[in-house]
Scaffold this motif. Sequence first.
Motif, PDB file in Angstrom:
ATOM      1  N   PRO A 142      17.258 -15.415  -0.633  1.00 14.72           N
ATOM      2  CA  PRO A 142      16.827 -15.251   0.757  1.00 14.72           C
ATOM      3  C   PRO A 142      15.398 -14.749   0.860  1.00 14.72           C
ATOM      4  O   PRO A 142      14.933 -13.963   0.030  1.00 14.72           O
ATOM      5  N   MET A 143      14.688 -15.208   1.860  1.00 17.08           N
ATOM      6  CA  MET A 143      13.342 -14.717   2.152  1.00 17.08           C
ATOM      7  C   MET A 143      13.433 -13.411   2.932  1.00 17.08           C
ATOM      8  O   MET A 143      14.458 -13.110   3.546  1.00 17.08           O
ATOM      9  N   THR A 144      12.357 -12.656   2.901  1.00 21.18           N
ATOM     10  CA  THR A 144      12.256 -11.470   3.739  1.00 21.18           C
ATOM     11  C   THR A 144      11.123 -11.671   4.739  1.00 21.18           C
ATOM     12  O   THR A 144      10.169 -12.400   4.481  1.00 21.18           O
ATOM     13  N   VAL A 145      11.250 -11.014   5.865  1.00 16.28           N
ATOM     14  CA  VAL A 145      10.279 -11.168   6.948  1.00 16.28           C
ATOM     15  C   VAL A 145       8.949 -10.547   6.541  1.00 16.28           C
ATOM     16  O   VAL A 145       8.891  -9.554   5.835  1.00 16.28           O
ATOM     17  N   MET A 146       7.861 -11.163   6.988  1.00 19.52           N
ATOM     18  CA  MET A 146       6.502 -10.658   6.778  1.00 19.52           C
ATOM     19  C   MET A 146       6.121 -10.565   5.309  1.00 19.52           C
ATOM     20  O   MET A 146       5.420  -9.646   4.882  1.00 19.52           O
ATOM     21  N   VAL A 147       6.633 -11.490   4.492  1.00 19.17           N
ATOM     22  CA  VAL A 147       6.251 -11.493   3.077  1.00 19.17           C
ATOM     23  C   VAL A 147       5.262 -12.602   2.814  1.00 19.17           C
ATOM     24  O   VAL A 147       4.077 -12.389   2.694  1.00 19.17           O
ATOM     25  N   LYS A 259      -4.168  19.858   1.841  1.00 14.40           N
ATOM     26  CA  LYS A 259      -4.168  21.222   2.386  1.00 14.40           C
ATOM     27  C   LYS A 259      -5.162  21.397   3.522  1.00 14.40           C
ATOM     28  O   LYS A 259      -5.139  22.414   4.230  1.00 14.40           O
ATOM     29  N   HIS A 260      -6.031  20.391   3.718  1.00 18.71           N
ATOM     30  CA  HIS A 260      -6.979  20.435   4.841  1.00 18.71           C
ATOM     31  C   HIS A 260      -6.499  19.561   6.005  1.00 18.71           C
ATOM     32  O   HIS A 260      -7.277  19.279   6.925  1.00 18.71           O
ATOM     33  N   ASP A 261      -5.248  19.132   5.944  1.00 19.58           N
ATOM     34  CA  ASP A 261      -4.627  18.281   6.976  1.00 19.58           C
ATOM     35  C   ASP A 261      -5.266  16.891   7.071  1.00 19.58           C
ATOM     36  O   ASP A 261      -5.203  16.241   8.124  1.00 19.58           O
ATOM     37  N   VAL A 262      -5.851  16.423   5.987  1.00 18.28           N
ATOM     38  CA  VAL A 262      -6.419  15.080   5.925  1.00 18.28           C
ATOM     39  C   VAL A 262      -5.367  14.122   5.372  1.00 18.28           C
ATOM     40  O   VAL A 262      -4.728  14.409   4.348  1.00 18.28           O
ATOM     41  N   ILE A 263      -5.154  12.997   6.045  1.00 18.92           N
ATOM     42  CA  ILE A 263      -4.195  12.001   5.575  1.00 18.92           C
ATOM     43  C   ILE A 263      -4.770  11.297   4.346  1.00 18.92           C
ATOM     44  O   ILE A 263      -5.847  10.686   4.418  1.00 18.92           O
ATOM     45  N   VAL A 264      -4.050  11.339   3.239  1.00 16.63           N
ATOM     46  CA  VAL A 264      -4.557  10.791   1.976  1.00 16.63           C
ATOM     47  C   VAL A 264      -3.649   9.708   1.400  1.00 16.63           C
ATOM     48  O   VAL A 264      -3.986   9.090   0.387  1.00 16.63           O
ATOM     49  N   ALA A 265      -2.504   9.465   2.031  1.00 17.55           N
ATOM     50  CA  ALA A 265      -1.596   8.423   1.550  1.00 17.55           C
ATOM     51  C   ALA A 265      -0.619   8.066   2.664  1.00 17.55           C
ATOM     52  O   ALA A 265      -0.350   8.884   3.552  1.00 17.55           O
ATOM     53  N   PHE A 266      -0.107   6.850   2.603  1.00 16.16           N
ATOM     54  CA  PHE A 266       0.921   6.466   3.563  1.00 16.16           C
ATOM     55  C   PHE A 266       1.807   5.385   2.955  1.00 16.16           C
ATOM     56  O   PHE A 266       1.453   4.717   1.986  1.00 16.16           O
ATOM     57  N   LEU A 267       2.973   5.227   3.562  1.00  7.63           N
ATOM     58  CA  LEU A 267       3.938   4.214   3.136  1.00  7.63           C
ATOM     59  C   LEU A 267       4.714   3.778   4.372  1.00  7.63           C
ATOM     60  O   LEU A 267       5.143   4.611   5.171  1.00  7.63           O
ATOM     61  N   VAL A 268       4.878   2.464   4.531  1.00  9.84           N
ATOM     62  CA  VAL A 268       5.618   1.923   5.664  1.00  9.84           C
ATOM     63  C   VAL A 268       6.666   0.948   5.149  1.00  9.84           C
ATOM     64  O   VAL A 268       6.359   0.037   4.371  1.00  9.84           O
ATOM     65  N   ALA A 269       7.917   1.144   5.580  1.00 10.04           N
ATOM     66  CA  ALA A 269       9.010   0.242   5.225  1.00 10.04           C
ATOM     67  C   ALA A 269       9.868   0.027   6.463  1.00 10.04           C
ATOM     68  O   ALA A 269       9.699   0.710   7.480  1.00 10.04           O
ATOM     69  N   MET A 270      10.788  -0.925   6.394  1.00 12.82           N
ATOM     70  CA  MET A 270      11.679  -1.172   7.522  1.00 12.82           C
ATOM     71  C   MET A 270      12.960  -1.825   7.026  1.00 12.82           C
ATOM     72  O   MET A 270      12.959  -2.498   5.982  1.00 12.82           O
ATOM     73  N   PRO A 271      14.071  -1.637   7.729  1.00 12.41           N
ATOM     74  CA  PRO A 271      15.291  -2.360   7.367  1.00 12.41           C
ATOM     75  C   PRO A 271      15.075  -3.862   7.482  1.00 12.41           C
ATOM     76  O   PRO A 271      14.343  -4.328   8.359  1.00 12.41           O
ATOM     77  N   ASN A 272      15.664  -4.608   6.597  1.00 13.40           N
ATOM     78  CA  ASN A 272      15.515  -6.054   6.590  1.00 13.40           C
ATOM     79  C   ASN A 272      16.070  -6.664   7.870  1.00 13.40           C
ATOM     80  O   ASN A 272      17.184  -6.357   8.294  1.00 13.40           O
ATOM     81  N   ILE A 273      15.289  -7.546   8.497  1.00 13.90           N
ATOM     82  CA  ILE A 273      15.721  -8.181   9.746  1.00 13.90           C
ATOM     83  C   ILE A 273      15.770  -9.706   9.603  1.00 13.90           C
ATOM     84  O   ILE A 273      15.648 -10.444  10.584  1.00 13.90           O
ATOM     85  N   THR A 274      15.950 -10.161   8.359  1.00 14.47           N
ATOM     86  CA  THR A 274      15.981 -11.594   8.095  1.00 14.47           C
ATOM     87  C   THR A 274      17.028 -12.311   8.954  1.00 14.47           C
ATOM     88  O   THR A 274      16.746 -13.341   9.573  1.00 14.47           O
ATOM     89  N   GLU A 275      18.242 -11.768   8.991  1.00 11.37           N
ATOM     90  CA  GLU A 275      19.315 -12.436   9.724  1.00 11.37           C
ATOM     91  C   GLU A 275      19.002 -12.491  11.219  1.00 11.37           C
ATOM     92  O   GLU A 275      19.338 -13.463  11.903  1.00 11.37           O
ATOM     93  N   GLY A 276      18.340 -11.459  11.719  1.00 17.54           N
ATOM     94  CA  GLY A 276      17.943 -11.459  13.120  1.00 17.54           C
ATOM     95  C   GLY A 276      16.942 -12.562  13.418  1.00 17.54           C
ATOM     96  O   GLY A 276      17.017 -13.224  14.464  1.00 17.54           O
ATOM     97  N   PHE A 277      15.989 -12.779  12.495  1.00 18.69           N
ATOM     98  CA  PHE A 277      15.022 -13.854  12.671  1.00 18.69           C
ATOM     99  C   PHE A 277      15.703 -15.214  12.661  1.00 18.69           C
ATOM    100  O   PHE A 277      15.342 -16.108  13.428  1.00 18.69           O
TER     101      PHE A 277
END
Length: 372
Positions: A142-147, A259-277
């Motif tokens: 199966p494919m995944t969305v936004m790949v 420690k200076h409240d500067v954003i230095v990393a991020f990560l974004v994920a989501m539940p698979n919505i293939t079947e919805g598409f």
Amino acid sequence: MIHLTEVKHYKELKTFIKLPYKIHKNHKEWLPPLLTDEYKVFDKRKNHSFEHCDTIMYLAYKNGEYVGRIMGIINHIYNKGHHEKNVRFCYLECFDDAEVFDRLIKAVEDWGREKGMEKIVGPLGFSDKDPQGFLLEGFDDPMTVMVTNCSFPYMITHTERNGYHKKIDLFQYRVQLEDKTPEIYVRIAERVKNRGFEIVEFTKSKEVKPYVNTVFDLINEAYTDIYGFAPLDETEAKEFSDRFLPLLNPNYIKLVKDKHDVIVAFLVAMPNITEGFRKAKGRLLPFGFIHLMRAIKTSKQLDMLLGCVKQEYRNAGLDALMTVSLFDAARKGGLTVMDSHVTMEENVKMRATYERMNHTIYKKYRIFEKRL
């Protein structure tokens, strides 16, 4: 006889956008994109990327019907920043017809030469955030969305037959989420927190919005080595976030601040919505949005979308800090497996992260190149 038509008017654009629905009608694993998104991508008035790119779109007409399409892109910002003279081909779709494929790809080659380009690469869109590469392995999964592209095996055959060679391969991992996060990640995460780094978590989408510009600034800084990436300006960042933020579950968005409240990393994920598409069949209304929301609630798979760490902290263990938090959220959400999104073959650090876990490489994609 094959006729090529350059897409210039709305009627032709509508045909261009809807043609894949005909080509992939009986393609089991193909995912229909949302038509509202497609019109935003290809409309010069709505997609800010057109402002710094030369583009051309063709439709192929044969035996009384449209049978193929292709887009050519010259991304001037990317070319200038990497000292290249490349034209990109993308959104190439056709039936298994060698003559049609050849006419389409040669049309973009000729256009690129006329523009003074020295090489053609693809499939590759405006940036690495667009579909890229033809599927090389994993056609039955199966494919995944936004790949990336869900293409037929014959697309590889026709591309190579036209003298194209491998530029870069992309891997897609499937990782089994264990009942407990691997101890090595937990230990590293604790050391990272002791050095003053803190995970930022969210429960509501409105809490994420103040960080959007900061995240895209970090992307522009950290993604410079990723093939095909061109920096996003403020307008493009807003367009991108407006398209995808409404679909995201804030529980699976993780930021790290120092420690200076500067954003230095991020990560974004989501539940698979293939079947919805699949059930939405390209349309949000009248019931497509319901199918997407239902898929988010019932999915057992977590799909990685975006992530990066500021250059000077790439070996500081921040990825472990985010992984522990993400896996905890995934287990609470009843998710049991994770999809990696596409990872460049040369990205050995990210690949090593996945390969330390219970994983399989279940899809491979290839971007090609050819001298003009």
